[in-house]
Enzyme design. Structure first.
Site, short mmCIF file in Angstrom:
data_model
loop_
_atom_site.label_atom_id
_atom_site.label_comp_id
_atom_site.label_asym_id
_atom_site.label_seq_id
_atom_site.Cartn_x
_atom_site.Cartn_y
_atom_site.Cartn_z
CG HIS A 119 -1.98 -1.10 1.07
ND1 HIS A 119 -2.51 -1.76 2.15
CD2 HIS A 119 -2.56 -1.67 -0.02
CE1 HIS A 119 -3.36 -2.68 1.74
NE2 HIS A 119 -3.41 -2.63 0.43
CB CYS B 106 1.95 15.28 -9.70
SG CYS B 106 0.54 16.06 -10.52
CB CYS C 237 1.13 19.67 -14.29
SG CYS C 237 0.39 18.55 -13.08
CB THR D 74 -2.85 -9.62 9.22
OG1 THR D 74 -3.72 -9.19 8.19
CG2 THR D 74 -2.83 -11.13 9.26
NE ARG E 294 -2.46 -8.21 20.78
CZ ARG E 294 -1.96 -7.03 20.47
NH1 ARG E 294 -2.52 -6.30 19.53
NH2 ARG E 294 -0.90 -6.58 21.10
CD GLU E 295 -7.79 -10.52 17.04
OE1 GLU E 295 -7.32 -10.23 15.92
OE2 GLU E 295 -7.60 -9.82 18.05
#
Length: 191
Positions: free
Chosen positions: A41, A49, A77, A115, A138-139
């Site tokens: 990401h 730009c 621009c 995650t 954790r899960e």
């Protein structure tokens, strides 16, 4: 600590690739080599730009957004400039898709760490590989296959520290982590 563990895997030649959805750049700061890191990401280290693609000074962009509360403009621009992060609905970098096709075939172990496995397409990676998988979380956010997978419930930092102790790597892990913290604190003082 977890980022230092990933760097340790890299240093030992055991890391094929780290696919991260984080935009905080901690993997980069931990020293994971660019060729072994896919920041799916994006990150805040660079800006460009959205109209012409011209690079912009990331410090100027940050200052304009954070301190002035306005949208940075391109010096080339006049278009809007944003940090090189992927917003919802935007495509992931071509590098992600190119490397993923190759890596799912080569992986001999997949570590899934900290995650929710909610954001596609990265959340699909665990079901694309044909290797053992270890979920540090954790899960339980992944269906665990009895003979091929392992779920290490709890805090990632605690679990990687325990794993490193078992492997005889704890000292190296703690040394790297201390170096990262000192480096981070020095950078904070410069600002």
């Amino acid at each position: 600590m977890t980022h230092s563990f990933l760097k340790l895997l890299s240093d030992k030649g055991l890391l094929l690739r780290n696919y991260s959805q984080n935009i905080d750049g901690l993997e980069h700061l931990a020293g994971i080599p660019e060729e072994e890191l896919v920041e799916c990401h994006g990150h805040f280290r660079s800006s460009s730009c959205i109209e012409c693609g011209a690079q912009a000074d990331p410090d100027r962009v940050k200052n304009t957004i954070v301190k002035k509360g306005s949208v940075p403009k391109c010096e080339n621009c006049g278009g809007n400039v944003k940090p090189d992060i992927v917003f919802f609905g935007e495509s992931l970098p071509d590098r992600f898709h190119k490397l993923l096709r190759k890596d799912v075939k080569e992986a001999d172990l997949l570590l899934i760490m900290g995650t929710s496995l909610q954001v596609a397409p990265v959340s699909l990676i665990p079901n694309m590989v044909n290797c053992n998988r270890v979920l540090f979380n954790r899960e339980k956010v992944l269906k665990i296959r009895k003979k091929q997978d392992m779920f290490l419930e709890g805090n990632c930092d605690d679990n990687v520290t325990e794993l490193c102790a078992t492997l005889g790597w704890k000292e190296e892990l703690l040394e790297h982590y201390a170096g990262c913290r000192l480096s981070s604190e020095a950078n904070q003082k410069k600002r």
